[in-house]
Each structure stands twice: as structure tokens, then as C-alpha cells.
Design a protein around this motif. Structure first.
Motif, PDB file in Angstrom:
ATOM      1  N   ILE A  38      48.162  52.429 -22.977  1.00  0.00           N
ATOM      2  CA  ILE A  38      47.490  51.354 -23.732  1.00  0.00           C
ATOM      3  C   ILE A  38      47.501  50.069 -22.921  1.00  0.00           C
ATOM      4  O   ILE A  38      46.526  49.322 -22.875  1.00  0.00           O
ATOM      5  N   TRP A  39      48.586  49.807 -22.277  1.00  0.00           N
ATOM      6  CA  TRP A  39      48.693  48.599 -21.463  1.00  0.00           C
ATOM      7  C   TRP A  39      47.709  48.620 -20.301  1.00  0.00           C
ATOM      8  O   TRP A  39      47.078  47.632 -19.979  1.00  0.00           O
ATOM      9  N   SER A  40      47.532  49.797 -19.676  1.00  0.00           N
ATOM     10  CA  SER A  40      46.570  49.937 -18.563  1.00  0.00           C
ATOM     11  C   SER A  40      45.141  49.669 -19.044  1.00  0.00           C
ATOM     12  O   SER A  40      44.347  48.984 -18.395  1.00  0.00           O
ATOM     13  N   ILE A  41      44.802  50.221 -20.236  1.00  0.00           N
ATOM     14  CA  ILE A  41      43.456  50.013 -20.805  1.00  0.00           C
ATOM     15  C   ILE A  41      43.253  48.536 -21.095  1.00  0.00           C
ATOM     16  O   ILE A  41      42.192  47.968 -20.845  1.00  0.00           O
ATOM     17  N   PHE A  42      44.252  47.895 -21.649  1.00  0.00           N
ATOM     18  CA  PHE A  42      44.154  46.475 -22.001  1.00  0.00           C
ATOM     19  C   PHE A  42      43.903  45.634 -20.754  1.00  0.00           C
ATOM     20  O   PHE A  42      43.067  44.738 -20.742  1.00  0.00           O
ATOM     21  N   ILE A  43      44.625  45.930 -19.675  1.00  0.00           N
ATOM     22  CA  ILE A  43      44.454  45.185 -18.429  1.00  0.00           C
ATOM     23  C   ILE A  43      43.044  45.369 -17.875  1.00  0.00           C
ATOM     24  O   ILE A  43      42.381  44.425 -17.420  1.00  0.00           O
ATOM     25  N   SER A  44      42.526  46.655 -17.940  1.00  0.00           N
ATOM     26  CA  SER A  44      41.177  46.933 -17.428  1.00  0.00           C
ATOM     27  C   SER A  44      40.136  46.152 -18.204  1.00  0.00           C
ATOM     28  O   SER A  44      39.206  45.567 -17.640  1.00  0.00           O
ATOM     29  N   LEU A  45      40.295  46.120 -19.542  1.00  0.00           N
ATOM     30  CA  LEU A  45      39.335  45.372 -20.369  1.00  0.00           C
ATOM     31  C   LEU A  45      39.398  43.890 -20.058  1.00  0.00           C
ATOM     32  O   LEU A  45      38.386  43.189 -20.039  1.00  0.00           O
ATOM     33  N   ALA A  46      40.577  43.384 -19.834  1.00  0.00           N
ATOM     34  CA  ALA A  46      40.730  41.960 -19.523  1.00  0.00           C
ATOM     35  C   ALA A  46      40.052  41.620 -18.203  1.00  0.00           C
ATOM     36  O   ALA A  46      39.353  40.604 -18.076  1.00  0.00           O
ATOM     37  N   LEU A  47      40.224  42.483 -17.206  1.00  0.00           N
ATOM     38  CA  LEU A  47      39.568  42.252 -15.908  1.00  0.00           C
ATOM     39  C   LEU A  47      38.050  42.288 -16.040  1.00  0.00           C
ATOM     40  O   LEU A  47      37.315  41.486 -15.468  1.00  0.00           O
ATOM     41  N   PHE A  48      37.516  43.246 -16.801  1.00  0.00           N
ATOM     42  CA  PHE A  48      36.060  43.367 -16.983  1.00  0.00           C
ATOM     43  C   PHE A  48      35.503  42.141 -17.688  1.00  0.00           C
ATOM     44  O   PHE A  48      34.448  41.621 -17.344  1.00  0.00           O
ATOM     45  N   SER A  49      36.266  41.666 -18.694  1.00  0.00           N
ATOM     46  CA  SER A  49      35.820  40.476 -19.431  1.00  0.00           C
ATOM     47  C   SER A  49      35.747  39.275 -18.506  1.00  0.00           C
ATOM     48  O   SER A  49      34.808  38.470 -18.567  1.00  0.00           O
ATOM     49  N   CYS A  50      36.714  39.145 -17.624  1.00  0.00           N
ATOM     50  CA  CYS A  50      36.695  38.026 -16.682  1.00  0.00           C
ATOM     51  C   CYS A  50      35.508  38.113 -15.733  1.00  0.00           C
ATOM     52  O   CYS A  50      34.843  37.121 -15.424  1.00  0.00           O
ATOM     53  N   SER A  51      35.202  39.328 -15.276  1.00  0.00           N
ATOM     54  CA  SER A  51      34.076  39.482 -14.334  1.00  0.00           C
ATOM     55  C   SER A  51      32.756  39.160 -15.013  1.00  0.00           C
ATOM     56  O   SER A  51      31.850  38.592 -14.414  1.00  0.00           O
ATOM     57  N   VAL A  52      32.583  39.493 -16.307  1.00  0.00           N
ATOM     58  CA  VAL A  52      31.353  39.177 -17.044  1.00  0.00           C
ATOM     59  C   VAL A  52      31.210  37.688 -17.191  1.00  0.00           C
ATOM     60  O   VAL A  52      30.135  37.115 -17.043  1.00  0.00           O
ATOM     61  N   LYS A  53      32.315  36.980 -17.521  1.00  0.00           N
ATOM     62  CA  LYS A  53      32.256  35.531 -17.672  1.00  0.00           C
ATOM     63  C   LYS A  53      31.864  34.866 -16.376  1.00  0.00           C
ATOM     64  O   LYS A  53      31.198  33.844 -16.349  1.00  0.00           O
ATOM     65  N   GLU A  54      32.248  35.424 -15.244  1.00  0.00           N
ATOM     66  CA  GLU A  54      31.916  34.828 -13.949  1.00  0.00           C
ATOM     67  C   GLU A  54      30.512  35.189 -13.499  1.00  0.00           C
ATOM     68  O   GLU A  54      30.042  34.785 -12.451  1.00  0.00           O
TER      69      GLU A  54
END
Length: 279
Positions: A38-54
Motif C-alpha cells: 500500500i505504501w508503494s502504491i501511495f508513493i507512485s500516486l504521489a509522484l504521478f500527481s506531482c508530474s501532472v501538476k508540473e
């Protein structure tokens, strides 16, 4: 003496405790694994969200370098077409030698195959002038070897007086001319008699003038015929209101004219004016 039953009970309790401990440990390990996932999935989603914002929507996928495949181009063999050489054949145009026209007036001897119409065209002289000059009453009656006098096309016909008014009607032209002192005053397109009722030919004079009259025959009855001038019996020049096909034979022998032109001629020509009708 050792109590065997108590010993067995203690042993079972110990074994039960061990089994329960093993189960808890297994559950704990599985829980840790689930939490790690679950922690790995959460980190992946957080990284993807950051890339979309940029503004970078390109997924982080390892790039693959593709090498273009070489496709050999077909070899084209040029074909040479040899066009035939066209040799133009020069054909000389025929040279027409025009027959010189002698000075007017002159004599012409009728040749085989000649007609008065052809002779008229040959020398550019109106057929009526040739007929008048040679006293021809029927243009179809010329013979081989006959000598014709060809007049000047611009001259006044010899039958026209140079001292009085005259009316000349030329049947082949379907025209009438008003002459005065040898000069044409006016010309008119007319309609003379049809083949069944031809207009009389010869030299005449106007003997009566009628502003309006009735004309009646076997197959016609015309009232109020305007501006009539009789020159021989029932033959006359007059206005026409029942047809407009001037330039073609249409009448029972009279000379049909346009009404306004008939009035002009009526006012111009007095009683006794000569009327000459030729082919």
C-alpha cells in the motif's frame, strides 16, 4: 510418582500456545507485506500527481531506441522511345488566274453552259441591265454563240429616259425603282406575281390612281387596298396589309409594296408615268 495426565495436559497447552504464536506471527508478516504494498502504491500516486501538476503528462516509461529498417528501393530501368521523323510533303496551292474584265461596255459571246445569271456574276453586272441592254424578255432564252452587250453596272439602263419620271420593275430582283431624269430616286423591295399568276412584262403607263379600292378575284376579296396605281388592265402597284414577305413572289400579278412606300410612290408619280416591267 509423576501424574501422567497432568503432564499430557501441560504439554497440550504448550503446543497450543506455540501454534497460536506461529499464527500470529504469520498474520503479522502478511500485514507488513500488505502495508509495504500500500505504501508503494501511495508513493507512485504521489509522484504521478506531482508530474501532472508540473505539466508533464508523459508516463515514466523507459524509452526504447528504434532502429529504422532498411528497405531497398526498386531499380528503374529507363526506356527510350524513338519517335518517327515526319517529313512534310509540300503541296503547292493552286494558282487562280482571274480573267481580266475589259472596259465597259463590251461584247461577250455566250459559251456552252452559260446562263444569264452566271454571266451577271462573272462581270458583276446586274442581270436586269444585261437583259435591258440586249432586249431579252426571258433570261432563260440565250443560245451558245449569241453576242451580248455587257453594260457598265453604274450606268443608267438605256430604256430609262433622262428627261422624265419612270418606274422600273425588275422581276428577277423583286425590286422596283423610281427614276427621275435618269437618276434613281428610291428603290423598293416588292412582291410580284407567282408562277401561276405572273406579272405582265412590257412598257406601260399609269392610267388611274386610287387612294383606296376593293380588289376581288376567284380566290380573293380584299377591301380598302391602299395607294393603288393601275398601269395595265387589272395590274397595278399598291400597298399591302395582308403579308410582309417582300422579296418573294406573292401576288396574283400586281406589284405588292409596303404601305408606306406605296404612298411615297403614289405621291411622287403623276398620271401617265411610264412603268417598265422586265424579267
Amino acid at each position: 510418582m509423576i501424574n501422567i495426565k497432568k503432564t499430557c495436559s501441560i504439554h497440550k497447552m504448550i503446543q497450543y500456545s506455540e501454534n497460536k504464536f506461529i499464527k500470529k506471527e504469520t498474520i503479522l508478516r502478511k500485514s507488513k507485506r500488505a502495508i509495504s504494498l500500500i505504501w508503494s502504491i501511495f508513493i507512485s500516486l504521489a509522484l504521478f500527481s506531482c508530474s501532472v501538476k508540473e505539466g508533464n503528462t508523459t508516463p515514466l516509461v523507459p524509452s526504447v531506441t528504434s532502429h529504422p529498417s532498411f528497405t531497398p528501393e526498386p531499380t528503374t530501368t529507363a526506356s527510350i522511345t524513338i519517335e518517327p521523323v515526319i517529313t512534310e510533303t509540300f503541296t503547292p496551292e493552286p494558282t487562280f488566274t482571274s480573267t481580266p474584265i475589259p472596259a465597259f461596255p463590251f461584247d461577250y459571246q455566250v459559251q456552252k453552259g452559260d446562263t444569264l445569271g452566271q454571266i451577271s456574276v462573272m462581270f458583276s453586272v446586274p442581270i436586269a441591265l444585261i437583259a435591258i441592254e440586249n432586249d431579252i424578255t426571258d433570261p432563260n432564252l440565250i443560245i451558245v454563240g449569241q453576242t451580248l452587250r455587257i453594260p457598265d453596272p453604274n450606268s443608267t439602263p438605256s430604256i430609262i429616259s433622262k428627261t422624265e419620271k419612270q418606274i422600273l420593275v425588275i422581276l428577277s430582283e423583286q425590286k422596283a425603282y423610281a427614276y427621275e431624269n435618269g437618276e434613281i430616286q428610291k428603290e423598293f423591295l416588292v412582291s410580284t406575281g407567282v408562277a401561276k399568276h405572273p406579272t405582265i412584262q412590257g412598257n406601260f403607263k399609269i392610267y388611274i390612281k386610287l387612294e383606296s379600292t376593293r380588289m376581288k378575284g376567284d380566290d380573293y376579296d380584299l377591301a380598302n387596298v391602299p395607294w393603288t396605281m393601275y398601269f395595265f388592265e387589272g395590274y397595278g402597284l399598291h400597298g399591302t396589309y395582308w403579308h410582309s414577305n417582300f422579296g418573294n413572289p406573292m401576288s396574283h400579278g400586281c406589284v405588292n409594296m409596303k404601305t408606306d412606300e406605296a404612298k411615297w410612290l403614289y405621291d411622287w408619280a403623276p398620271l401617265g408615268t411610264p412603268v417598265i416591267v422586265i424579267p
